[in-house]
Design a protein around this motif. Structure first.
Motif, PDB file in Angstrom:
ATOM      1  N   VAL A   1       0.844  -1.184   0.000  1.00  0.00           N
ATOM      2  CA  VAL A   1       0.000   0.000   0.000  1.00  0.00           C
ATOM      3  C   VAL A   1       0.886   1.244   0.000  1.00  0.00           C
ATOM      4  O   VAL A   1       1.806   1.359   0.812  1.00  0.00           O
ATOM      5  N   LEU A   2       0.618   2.172  -0.906  1.00  0.00           N
ATOM      6  CA  LEU A   2       1.415   3.405  -1.002  1.00  0.00           C
ATOM      7  C   LEU A   2       0.856   4.408   0.003  1.00  0.00           C
ATOM      8  O   LEU A   2      -0.043   5.205  -0.289  1.00  0.00           O
ATOM      9  N   LEU A   3       1.404   4.382   1.207  1.00  0.00           N
ATOM     10  CA  LEU A   3       0.830   5.097   2.340  1.00  0.00           C
ATOM     11  C   LEU A   3       0.700   6.606   2.132  1.00  0.00           C
ATOM     12  O   LEU A   3      -0.261   7.200   2.642  1.00  0.00           O
ATOM     13  N   PRO A   4       1.626   7.283   1.427  1.00  0.00           N
ATOM     14  CA  PRO A   4       1.443   8.728   1.251  1.00  0.00           C
ATOM     15  C   PRO A   4       0.152   9.114   0.535  1.00  0.00           C
ATOM     16  O   PRO A   4      -0.273  10.277   0.621  1.00  0.00           O
ATOM     17  N   ARG A   5      -0.488   8.183  -0.139  1.00  0.00           N
ATOM     18  CA  ARG A   5      -1.727   8.488  -0.867  1.00  0.00           C
ATOM     19  C   ARG A   5      -2.962   8.490   0.022  1.00  0.00           C
ATOM     20  O   ARG A   5      -4.022   8.998  -0.384  1.00  0.00           O
ATOM     21  N   TYR A   6      -2.869   7.940   1.246  1.00  0.00           N
ATOM     22  CA  TYR A   6      -4.075   7.677   2.011  1.00  0.00           C
ATOM     23  C   TYR A   6      -3.955   8.155   3.455  1.00  0.00           C
ATOM     24  O   TYR A   6      -2.866   8.121   4.046  1.00  0.00           O
ATOM     25  N   PRO A   7      -5.092   8.520   4.080  1.00  0.00           N
ATOM     26  CA  PRO A   7      -5.077   8.804   5.514  1.00  0.00           C
ATOM     27  C   PRO A   7      -4.744   7.532   6.293  1.00  0.00           C
ATOM     28  O   PRO A   7      -5.357   6.482   6.044  1.00  0.00           O
ATOM     29  N   PRO A   8      -3.809   7.581   7.218  1.00  0.00           N
ATOM     30  CA  PRO A   8      -3.457   6.374   7.970  1.00  0.00           C
ATOM     31  C   PRO A   8      -4.644   5.707   8.658  1.00  0.00           C
ATOM     32  O   PRO A   8      -4.689   4.479   8.749  1.00  0.00           O
ATOM     33  N   VAL A   9      -5.626   6.502   9.100  1.00  0.00           N
ATOM     34  CA  VAL A   9      -6.765   5.892   9.789  1.00  0.00           C
ATOM     35  C   VAL A   9      -7.557   5.001   8.835  1.00  0.00           C
ATOM     36  O   VAL A   9      -8.068   3.937   9.244  1.00  0.00           O
ATOM     37  N   LYS A  10      -7.659   5.387   7.566  1.00  0.00           N
ATOM     38  CA  LYS A  10      -8.377   4.548   6.609  1.00  0.00           C
ATOM     39  C   LYS A  10      -7.618   3.249   6.355  1.00  0.00           C
ATOM     40  O   LYS A  10      -8.227   2.164   6.303  1.00  0.00           O
ATOM     41  N   VAL A  11      -6.308   3.338   6.218  1.00  0.00           N
ATOM     42  CA  VAL A  11      -5.500   2.126   6.029  1.00  0.00           C
ATOM     43  C   VAL A  11      -5.634   1.220   7.254  1.00  0.00           C
ATOM     44  O   VAL A  11      -5.770   0.001   7.131  1.00  0.00           O
ATOM     45  N   ALA A  12      -5.621   1.822   8.434  1.00  0.00           N
ATOM     46  CA  ALA A  12      -5.758   1.041   9.663  1.00  0.00           C
ATOM     47  C   ALA A  12      -7.100   0.321   9.702  1.00  0.00           C
ATOM     48  O   ALA A  12      -7.186  -0.857  10.078  1.00  0.00           O
TER      49      ALA A  12
ATOM     50  N   GLY B   1       3.256   9.811  -3.600  1.00  0.00           N
ATOM     51  CA  GLY B   1       2.860  11.145  -3.161  1.00  0.00           C
ATOM     52  C   GLY B   1       3.946  11.755  -2.312  1.00  0.00           C
ATOM     53  O   GLY B   1       4.995  11.149  -2.089  1.00  0.00           O
ATOM     54  N   PRO B   2       3.710  12.975  -1.803  1.00  0.00           N
ATOM     55  CA  PRO B   2       4.710  13.605  -0.913  1.00  0.00           C
ATOM     56  C   PRO B   2       5.002  12.717   0.282  1.00  0.00           C
ATOM     57  O   PRO B   2       4.081  12.243   0.957  1.00  0.00           O
ATOM     58  N   ALA B   3       6.291  12.464   0.526  1.00  0.00           N
ATOM     59  CA  ALA B   3       6.661  11.469   1.546  1.00  0.00           C
ATOM     60  C   ALA B   3       7.359  12.084   2.755  1.00  0.00           C
ATOM     61  O   ALA B   3       7.925  11.360   3.569  1.00  0.00           O
ATOM     62  N   ALA B   4       7.302  13.407   2.905  1.00  0.00           N
ATOM     63  CA  ALA B   4       8.014  14.034   4.015  1.00  0.00           C
ATOM     64  C   ALA B   4       7.502  13.558   5.368  1.00  0.00           C
ATOM     65  O   ALA B   4       8.267  13.437   6.325  1.00  0.00           O
ATOM     66  N   ASP B   5       6.204  13.290   5.455  1.00  0.00           N
ATOM     67  CA  ASP B   5       5.631  12.860   6.735  1.00  0.00           C
ATOM     68  C   ASP B   5       5.423  11.350   6.791  1.00  0.00           C
ATOM     69  O   ASP B   5       4.677  10.854   7.643  1.00  0.00           O
TER      70      ASP B   5
END
Length: 323
Positions: free
Chosen positions: A76-87, A110-114
Motif C-alpha cells: 500500500v502506497l501510504l502517502p496516498r491515504y489517511p493512515p486511519v483509513k488504512v488502519a 505522493g509527498p513522503a516528508a511525513d
C-alpha cells in the motif's frame, strides 16, 4: 530458502486489466498448493502494464480464496491515504483472517516528508507500538476502535536505506526490492539489521529479498520470455508505458540503441533460465544477502507462462529438498 510471490498483476498485450486480476486469483490459489510461503499484491495506478490499483481489495479476495498462506500487500502506497483509513481496512482483514495478513507499506505515490509519522500513527492505531491496551487517555485516543486481537504483520518496503533505517528503528519487518536497485541491497539490509539489533551481532538474518525471475523448461524459452520483460522495462524507462509484449513481438523487435542500453542495465537484476539454473542463482543471492526468504516477481505477457514459471520453481525446489 523459502520462496514467496510478489504479484504485480501484469497485463499482457491483447488482454484486459480484468483478465490480469482474474489470473492473479488463479495464481494465488495454485501458489498455496505449491507451498509458497506468502503472497503479496502490488499497487500501481494509471498503468497499462499493471492491473493492481487496489492491493488491499485484491488481498481480501485472495485471503477468501485461500486457507493457509499469509497474504498481503507489497505494498500500500501510504502517502496516498489517511493512515486511519488504512488502519481500518487492515483491522477488518486481520479480524477476519487472524495471523494471515501482511501489511506491506511503500513510501511512493505522493509527498513522503511525513511518511515516518504516518507509519508511526498507523502502528498506534492498530495497537502495534507496544503500549498497553489500558494505557493513557492519549494512547486510547490514538487506538482504533475495533482494533484486531491479532494485528496484521507490518512490513516496510524499499529500494534504498531510508525505509530500511525506519524498519530497523521501529522493529518491523523489511523487504528489499532487488529488482529495482540490486546494487543497494547490501547497504539497505545491513542498515536494517544493525538498527534492529541495536548494534549487536546475532546469528539471525531478518529481511526478505524481492527478485524478478523468469523460468521455463528450456533456456531458449526462458530467454525469449526474459527478452519480453526487458523490452517492456526498457520502454518504460524511456517513457513508453505499455502492456507486456509477447515473446514473439520481442523476438522480432528492432531494438534502438537506447532500448538496448536500458535492457542491459535492467538485465542485471533479472534472473532467468531453467528452474535448476534459477534456483541456483536465487540460493546464491540468498546467501550473499543472508536472507532466508526470496520473493519471486515474474512478469509475462501470457498468464499461462507466468503460472508455468512459478510451478516449475516450486516443483524443482520440492524435488531438491525431498532428494
Amino acid at each position: 530458502m523459502r520462496l514467496s510471490v510478489l504479484d504485480q498483476s501484469p497485463v499482457g498485450e491483447g488482454s484486459s486489466h480484468a483478465d490480469a486480476l482474474l489470473a492473479s486469483v488463479d495464481l494465488a490459489q495454485a501458489a498455496e498448493e505449491w507451498g509458497f510461503a506468502r503472497y503479496w499484491t502490488a499497487e500501481h495506478h494509471a498503468s497499462p502494464g499493471f492491473a493492481g490499483s487496489a492491493p488491499e481489495i485484491l488481498a481480501a479476495v485472495l485471503l477468501a480464496r485461500t486457507s493457509r498462506m499469509p497474504v498481503g500487500t507489497g505494498g500500500v502506497l501510504l502517502p496516498r491515504y489517511p493512515p486511519v483509513k488504512v488502519a481500518e481496512v487492515f483491522a477488518v482483514l486481520a479480524s477476519l483472517y487472524p495471523g494471515r495478513v501482511d501489511m506491506g507499506l511503500g513510501r511512493a505515490g505522493g509527498p513522503a516528508a511525513d511518511y515516518p509519522q504516518r507509519v508511526s500513527l498507523l502502528r498506534r492505531l492498530l495497537g502495534m507500538d507496544g503500549s498497553a491496551k489500558d494505557g493513557t487517555a492519549e494512547d486510547d485516543a490514538h487506538r482504533l476502535v475495533g482494533a484486531p486481537a491479532v494485528p496484521p504483520r507490518m512490513w516496510l518496503l524499499g529500494a534504498g536505506s531510508g525505509s530500511a533505517r525506519m524498519a530497523g528503528e521501529l522493529g518491523t519487518d523489511f523487504a528489499y526490492a532487488h529488482f529495482l536497485a540490486p546494487d543497494r541491497a547490501e547497504e539497505a539490509l545491513t542498515t536494517y539489521r544493525t538498527l534492529l539489533r541495536g548494534g549487536n551481532a546475532t546469528d539471525e538474518a531478518p529481511g526478505v529479498l524481492a527478485v524478478r525471475v523468469v523460468t521455463a523448461e528450456s533456456e531458449a524459452e526462458a530467454e525469449a520470455l526474459a527478452h519480453s520483460v526487458l523490452l517492456w522495462r526498457s520502454r518504460k524507462d524511456l517513457g513508453e508505458d505499455l502492456p507486456l509484449p509477447s515473446a514473439r513481438v520481442a523476438r522480432n523487435h528492432r531494438w534502438t540503441a537506447l532500448e538496448a542500453e536500458r535492457a542491459s542495465v535492467r538485465g542485471r537484476s533479472l534472473v532467468w533460465g531453467t528452474p535448476d539454473q534459477v534456483l541456483t542463482r536465487l540460493a546464491e543471492l540468498a546467501k550473499e544477502y543472508a536472507v532466508e526468504e526470496v520473493m519471486v516477481n515474474t512478469l509475462t505477457c501470457d498468464p499461462e507462462d507466468r503460472f508455468h514459471s512459478y510451478r516449475l520453481l516450486a516443483e524443482w525446489q520440492a524435488a531438491t529438498v525431498g532428494g
